[in-house]
Design a protein around this motif. Structure first.
Motif, mmCIF file in Angstrom:
data_model
loop_
_atom_site.group_PDB
_atom_site.id
_atom_site.type_symbol
_atom_site.label_atom_id
_atom_site.label_comp_id
_atom_site.label_asym_id
_atom_site.label_seq_id
_atom_site.Cartn_x
_atom_site.Cartn_y
_atom_site.Cartn_z
ATOM 1 N N PRO A 15 0.803 -1.227 0.000
ATOM 2 C CA PRO A 15 0.000 0.000 0.000
ATOM 3 C C PRO A 15 0.836 1.278 0.000
ATOM 4 O O PRO A 15 0.477 2.271 -0.637
ATOM 5 C CB PRO A 15 -0.832 -0.129 1.283
ATOM 6 C CG PRO A 15 -0.997 -1.602 1.464
ATOM 7 C CD PRO A 15 0.328 -2.188 1.022
ATOM 8 N N THR A 16 1.971 1.251 0.702
ATOM 9 C CA THR A 16 2.792 2.457 0.735
ATOM 10 C C THR A 16 3.380 2.791 -0.640
ATOM 11 O O THR A 16 3.749 3.940 -0.892
ATOM 12 C CB THR A 16 3.940 2.320 1.751
ATOM 13 O OG1 THR A 16 4.631 1.091 1.538
ATOM 14 C CG2 THR A 16 3.411 2.361 3.172
ATOM 15 N N ASP A 17 3.469 1.818 -1.538
ATOM 16 C CA ASP A 17 4.007 2.089 -2.871
ATOM 17 C C ASP A 17 3.059 2.977 -3.679
ATOM 18 O O ASP A 17 3.485 3.969 -4.279
ATOM 19 C CB ASP A 17 4.287 0.779 -3.610
ATOM 20 C CG ASP A 17 5.396 -0.036 -2.963
ATOM 21 O OD1 ASP A 17 6.389 0.566 -2.540
ATOM 22 O OD2 ASP A 17 5.250 -1.267 -2.858
ATOM 23 N N TRP A 18 1.766 2.617 -3.687
ATOM 24 C CA TRP A 18 0.851 3.472 -4.454
ATOM 25 C C TRP A 18 0.604 4.790 -3.735
ATOM 26 O O TRP A 18 0.390 5.827 -4.386
ATOM 27 C CB TRP A 18 -0.454 2.743 -4.784
ATOM 28 C CG TRP A 18 -1.429 2.524 -3.659
ATOM 29 C CD1 TRP A 18 -1.631 1.384 -2.960
ATOM 30 C CD2 TRP A 18 -2.353 3.475 -3.115
ATOM 31 N NE1 TRP A 18 -2.614 1.555 -2.004
ATOM 32 C CE2 TRP A 18 -3.080 2.825 -2.086
ATOM 33 C CE3 TRP A 18 -2.653 4.809 -3.403
ATOM 34 C CZ2 TRP A 18 -4.067 3.465 -1.331
ATOM 35 C CZ3 TRP A 18 -3.640 5.457 -2.656
ATOM 36 C CH2 TRP A 18 -4.331 4.785 -1.638
ATOM 37 N N LYS A 19 0.646 4.780 -2.409
ATOM 38 C CA LYS A 19 0.455 6.034 -1.673
ATOM 39 C C LYS A 19 1.608 6.995 -1.924
ATOM 40 O O LYS A 19 1.403 8.203 -2.098
ATOM 41 C CB LYS A 19 0.311 5.740 -0.184
ATOM 42 C CG LYS A 19 -0.989 5.031 0.175
ATOM 43 C CD LYS A 19 -1.041 4.653 1.648
ATOM 44 C CE LYS A 19 -2.316 3.894 1.975
ATOM 45 N NZ LYS A 19 -2.365 3.463 3.401
ATOM 46 N N ALA A 20 2.840 6.472 -1.947
ATOM 47 C CA ALA A 20 3.991 7.321 -2.252
ATOM 48 C C ALA A 20 3.896 7.863 -3.671
ATOM 49 O O ALA A 20 4.213 9.040 -3.927
ATOM 50 C CB ALA A 20 5.288 6.539 -2.071
ATOM 51 N N ARG A 21 3.474 7.022 -4.600
ATOM 52 C CA ARG A 21 3.331 7.457 -5.990
ATOM 53 C C ARG A 21 2.255 8.522 -6.133
ATOM 54 O O ARG A 21 2.401 9.495 -6.885
ATOM 55 C CB ARG A 21 2.974 6.257 -6.870
ATOM 56 C CG ARG A 21 2.880 6.524 -8.358
ATOM 57 C CD ARG A 21 1.760 5.703 -8.978
ATOM 58 N NE ARG A 21 0.450 6.118 -8.538
ATOM 59 C CZ ARG A 21 -0.503 5.301 -8.088
ATOM 60 N NH1 ARG A 21 -0.300 3.998 -7.986
ATOM 61 N NH2 ARG A 21 -1.688 5.805 -7.719
ATOM 62 N N SER A 22 1.149 8.382 -5.423
ATOM 63 C CA SER A 22 0.054 9.347 -5.546
ATOM 64 C C SER A 22 0.456 10.702 -4.996
ATOM 65 O O SER A 22 -0.002 11.735 -5.485
ATOM 66 C CB SER A 22 -1.201 8.843 -4.836
ATOM 67 O OG SER A 22 -0.995 8.759 -3.440
ATOM 68 N N GLY B 115 -0.184 12.766 -2.726
ATOM 69 C CA GLY B 115 -1.028 13.713 -2.012
ATOM 70 C C GLY B 115 -0.938 15.127 -2.559
ATOM 71 O O GLY B 115 -1.102 16.108 -1.829
ATOM 72 N N GLU C 199 -6.745 1.614 10.125
ATOM 73 C CA GLU C 199 -7.898 1.352 9.264
ATOM 74 C C GLU C 199 -9.199 1.531 10.032
ATOM 75 O O GLU C 199 -9.281 1.280 11.227
ATOM 76 C CB GLU C 199 -7.816 -0.065 8.699
ATOM 77 C CG GLU C 199 -6.650 -0.274 7.744
ATOM 78 C CD GLU C 199 -6.656 -1.655 7.140
ATOM 79 O OE1 GLU C 199 -7.622 -2.406 7.367
ATOM 80 O OE2 GLU C 199 -5.680 -1.994 6.438
ATOM 81 N N HIS D 1 -0.534 -1.624 -9.065
ATOM 82 C CA HIS D 1 -0.769 -0.588 -8.056
ATOM 83 C C HIS D 1 -2.267 -0.407 -7.818
ATOM 84 O O HIS D 1 -2.714 -0.261 -6.666
ATOM 85 C CB HIS D 1 -0.142 0.728 -8.507
ATOM 86 C CG HIS D 1 1.309 0.855 -8.160
ATOM 87 N ND1 HIS D 1 1.878 2.030 -7.730
ATOM 88 C CD2 HIS D 1 2.318 -0.062 -8.168
ATOM 89 C CE1 HIS D 1 3.165 1.836 -7.488
ATOM 90 N NE2 HIS D 1 3.460 0.574 -7.757
ATOM 91 N N GLU E 165 -4.430 -0.747 -4.337
ATOM 92 C CA GLU E 165 -5.243 0.385 -3.880
ATOM 93 C C GLU E 165 -6.703 -0.011 -3.711
ATOM 94 O O GLU E 165 -7.395 0.478 -2.806
ATOM 95 C CB GLU E 165 -5.118 1.545 -4.868
ATOM 96 C CG GLU E 165 -5.882 2.783 -4.427
ATOM 97 C CD GLU E 165 -5.662 3.981 -5.338
ATOM 98 O OE1 GLU E 165 -6.233 5.048 -5.042
ATOM 99 O OE2 GLU E 165 -4.914 3.848 -6.344
#
Length: 342
Positions: free
Chosen positions: A41-48, A50, A252, A322, A326
């Protein structure tokens, strides 16, 4: 070589497949020919991102993976070309992760992959297994390291036993000798938690979930690996033994928690937050050594029959991988980077 990159944060559509030169490893680094890349999950969050810019001009995503050492940089000892390894935090504070055919990583962030252990297992470790290891080793009166017998006589409650961290926590706690209780939200997830090795599974959506756990552990649970502290705080405090450690790594189903203060301090409960990225090099090294030993003992299998279904994508489909994470894919999402992945 083929690599997945992005230059600006955003949706998975910012990811693109490019050709890049294979770089030589620098001092203290090894170059790994990647067989399998794991997605967290941290991979797509880092990519997104914010809405913020990325830290680097160009980034290759994904922290975890497995493969074979292809070259050694200066000042590297104890490793050899041809060693099979699993990688962790490859992209932490660095621009190059495992979604590429070759990656240079600090030698301190690779660990040996024992003979007979597949690359798919190695790529499923990293963030989940090291988070689970940390959660099981922060108890005030518990072990600082895991090995067979380290948790003998202890009861561990794992919230969310069908998730990647929950799965690893069940396996590591069972390997170390604990009695493991886990909570899930469906029969499908219960079957996965049982396959992972949980002794007891409770549906946390049941009105009497706390009563069920209390009957299974009448003296209380000694350690809790918690994914939803705000949502589960009342249940956790109720089923806790004296001096229970509640190690939480996510939040969560909730944003803020109202602690039942009297009940919590009467039991000397310790709330221990943890983020694997910032626990430090000493904790990383301890987790890598213990997880590798568990691998050698055959304690960390993956696949649906072991409680962690695998969903595969090709490197060119990293965006879809990803998206799958997500969107809450059950089990582990892996990317097949080379032919040696299978």
């Amino acid at each position: 070589m083929r690599a997945i990159v992005y230059t600006e944060p955003g949706a998975s559509s910012v990811l693109s497949l490019v050709d890049r030169e294979v770089a030589d490893p620098g001092p203290g680094e090894v170059r790994v020919k990647v067989a399998v890349s794991g997605v967290n999950p941290t991979d797509w969050k880092a990519r997104s991102g914010g809405g913020s810019r990325t830290q680097f001009d160009e980034t290759v995503p994904n922290q975890d993976g497995a493969g074979t050492i292809d070259a050694l940089g200066p000042e590297v000892s104890g490793l050899q070309v041809g060693d099979r390894v699993w990688m962790f935090l490859a992209q932490y504070e660095r621009p190059t992760g495992t979604a590429q055919e070759y990656v240079n990583v600090p030698a301190s962030r690779v660990a040996p992959l024992p003979d007979g252990v597949g690359f798919e297992i190695g790529a499923s470790l990293g963030v989940p297994a090291m988070t689970a290891h940390r959660a099981l080793t922060v108890h005030e009166y518990g072990p600082a390291r895991l090995e067979p017998g380290a948790l003998d006589g202890r009861t561990v409650l794992v919230a969310g036993g069908a998730g990647a961290v929950g799965h690893a926590a069940i396996q590591l706690a069972r390997w170390a000798g604990a009695t493991v209780i886990t909570t899930v939200s469906s029969r499908e997830k219960a079957a996965l938690a049982e396959a992972a090795g949980a002794h007891h599974v409770v549906d946390y959506t049941d009105d009497d979930a706390a009563d069920q756990i209390a009957k299974l552990a009448p003296a209380g649970v000694d350690q809790i690996v918690e994914v939803a502290p705000a949502a589960n705080i009342d249940l956790d405090v109720r089923v806790a033994a004296n001096h229970t450690s509640i190690a939480y790594y996510a939040n969560e189903r909730g944003e803020a928690a109202s602690v039942p203060v009297l009940a919590a301090f009467a039991k000397n409960i310790r709330y221990q937050g943890l983020l694997v990225y910032t626990v430090g090099a000493e904790a990383w090294a301890a987790a890598a050594e213990d997880v590798t030993r568990a691998l050698a003992d055959g304690a960390l299998p993956v696949g649906e029959e072991a409680g962690l279904p695998l969903t595969w994508f090709d490197l060119a489909d990293t965006a879809s991988a990803h998206d799958a994470v997500e969107n809450g894919a059950i089990g582990k999402v892996l990317i097949r980077v080379s032919d040696s992945a299978s």
